[in-house]
Design a protein around this motif. Structure first.
Motif, mmCIF file in Angstrom:
data_model
loop_
_atom_site.group_PDB
_atom_site.id
_atom_site.type_symbol
_atom_site.label_atom_id
_atom_site.label_comp_id
_atom_site.label_asym_id
_atom_site.label_seq_id
_atom_site.Cartn_x
_atom_site.Cartn_y
_atom_site.Cartn_z
ATOM 1 N N ASP A 1 1.745 66.659 58.124
ATOM 2 C CA ASP A 1 0.965 67.069 59.291
ATOM 3 C C ASP A 1 0.538 68.532 59.185
ATOM 4 O OD1 ASP A 1 -0.030 66.309 61.997
ATOM 5 O OD2 ASP A 1 1.318 67.914 62.643
ATOM 6 N N ARG B 1 -3.293 63.415 63.246
ATOM 7 C CA ARG B 1 -2.261 64.366 63.609
ATOM 8 C C ARG B 1 -1.016 63.653 64.133
ATOM 9 N NH1 ARG B 1 -3.173 69.439 64.880
ATOM 10 N NH2 ARG B 1 -0.889 69.457 64.757
ATOM 11 N N LEU B 2 0.116 64.294 63.929
ATOM 12 C CA LEU B 2 1.409 63.752 64.344
ATOM 13 C C LEU B 2 1.799 64.354 65.690
ATOM 14 C CD1 LEU B 2 3.855 62.020 63.444
ATOM 15 C CD2 LEU B 2 4.800 64.116 62.435
ATOM 16 N N GLN C 1 1.103 58.927 66.375
ATOM 17 C CA GLN C 1 0.018 59.708 65.784
ATOM 18 C C GLN C 1 -1.206 59.736 66.685
ATOM 19 O OE1 GLN C 1 -0.020 57.654 61.812
ATOM 20 N NE2 GLN C 1 0.118 59.748 61.045
ATOM 21 N N GLU C 2 -2.082 60.657 66.375
ATOM 22 C CA GLU C 2 -3.362 60.810 67.061
ATOM 23 C C GLU C 2 -4.116 59.475 67.108
ATOM 24 O OE1 GLU C 2 -7.501 63.330 66.222
ATOM 25 O OE2 GLU C 2 -5.804 63.401 64.829
ATOM 26 N N VAL D 1 -3.927 56.371 56.666
ATOM 27 C CA VAL D 1 -2.749 56.293 57.531
ATOM 28 C C VAL D 1 -1.633 55.538 56.810
ATOM 29 C CG1 VAL D 1 -4.182 56.340 59.607
ATOM 30 C CG2 VAL D 1 -3.509 54.142 58.627
ATOM 31 N N CYS E 1 -2.439 57.033 72.194
ATOM 32 C CA CYS E 1 -1.853 57.296 70.881
ATOM 33 C C CYS E 1 -1.673 56.003 70.122
ATOM 34 C CB CYS E 1 -0.476 57.958 71.028
ATOM 35 S SG CYS E 1 -0.520 59.612 71.742
#
Length: 278
Positions: free
Chosen positions: A19, A28-29, A43-44, A102, A274
């Protein structure tokens, strides 16, 4: 990202390191938690769908591969290996054609920070087994590079191989078991157009060096800098047809998401703030 409770801490440490790179194509985490024996990362939210839900043309798929390789180059330069690339872990925004990577199979680290498609050493990763999943049954192991399947060995070129198999599966719409000729020991690329076949074949080689050379040649054709210099690519011998029927779709139009209940269902799942990756 999955793992048993005993490996939660190293997985979280690896995830934080990933990240910290702030890569555009890596979500993003936000948080992490454990549920029974599963270790989950929050995650995002990415408004995108997986590769295997898309309708591709040769050009749109090629463009996406260029973007994914750019992400992988940065990931490998940071001494991180994905180790679980398959169509379900490759996402694309049908509107913008932005791509995302991912489902990293953490913890997986390269031989050295200078690996960058050039180090040919193999190392075993201690600790929990690398998650390898794409579909139920016996299809998932087809995405594993030969050195990983035979010796459980990890290097950056295993990501190239898995990406190439994902390209083949996504473009043909066939299962890996329908595309690999066990008797010949090679992938059957007969249904692909010659232009696509020419750059994909080296990335499916049993040799990590040939895979890296293939990536460099491919990125050079697209004027994208790549790490390392290994000379001209060597084309893979094997089951590559010469007079096969070619898949439809060779224009430069962006990929389209199929109009089906599956696509609608997937879209509805993306409305939450999320994504939970477990």
């Amino acid at each position: 990202v999955t793992g048993v409770q005993t490996c939660a801490l190293p997985i979280w440490d690896e995830a934080l390191r990933l990240d910290a790179l702030r890569l555009q194509g890596v979500p993003r985490l936000h948080d992490h938690f454990q549920h029974e024996s599963w270790y989950c990362l929050v995650q995002e939210d990415i408004q995108a769908v997986s590769w295997d839900t898309m309708t591709w043309t040769d050009q749109s798929l090629e463009d996406s591969v260029v973007k994914i390789l750019a992400i992988l180059s940065d990931v490998h330069a940071a001494n991180i290996i994905h180790a679980d690339i398959h169509p379900g872990n490759l996402l694309v925004d049908p509107g913008s054609s932005d791509v995302f990577l991912v489902g990293f199979g953490l913890p997986c680290t390269a031989v050295s920070p200078d690996d960058k498609y050039s180090d040919l050493s193999f190392v075993d990763v201690p600790g929990p087994a690398v998650p390898r999943a794409w579909a139920d049954g016996d299809e998932k192991h087809y995405f594993n590079a030969p050195e990983l399947a035979r010796f459980d060995a990890i290097n950056s070129a295993i990501d190239i191989y898995s990406l190439a198999v994902s390209v083949l599966v996504s473009r043909t719409g066939l299962a890996p078991s329908q595309l690999y000729d066990i008797g010949a020991g090679s992938w059957c690329l007969d249904a692909l157009a010659p232009s696509l076949r020419s750059w994909l074949a080296p990335m499916l080689s049993e040799s990590p060096e040939v895979r890296r050379s293939g990536v460099k040649a491919f990125l050079d054709q697209h004027a994208v800098p790549s790490a390392g210099d290994h000379g001209s690519p060597r084309i893979l011998d094997g089951c590559i047809g010469h007079s096969a029927s070619v898949l439809p779709g060779s224009d430069a139009s962006p990929p389209t998401s199929p109009s089906s209940p599956r696509s609608e269902e997937h879209t509805s799942e993306l409305q939450s703030p999320c994504n939970l990756v477990c």
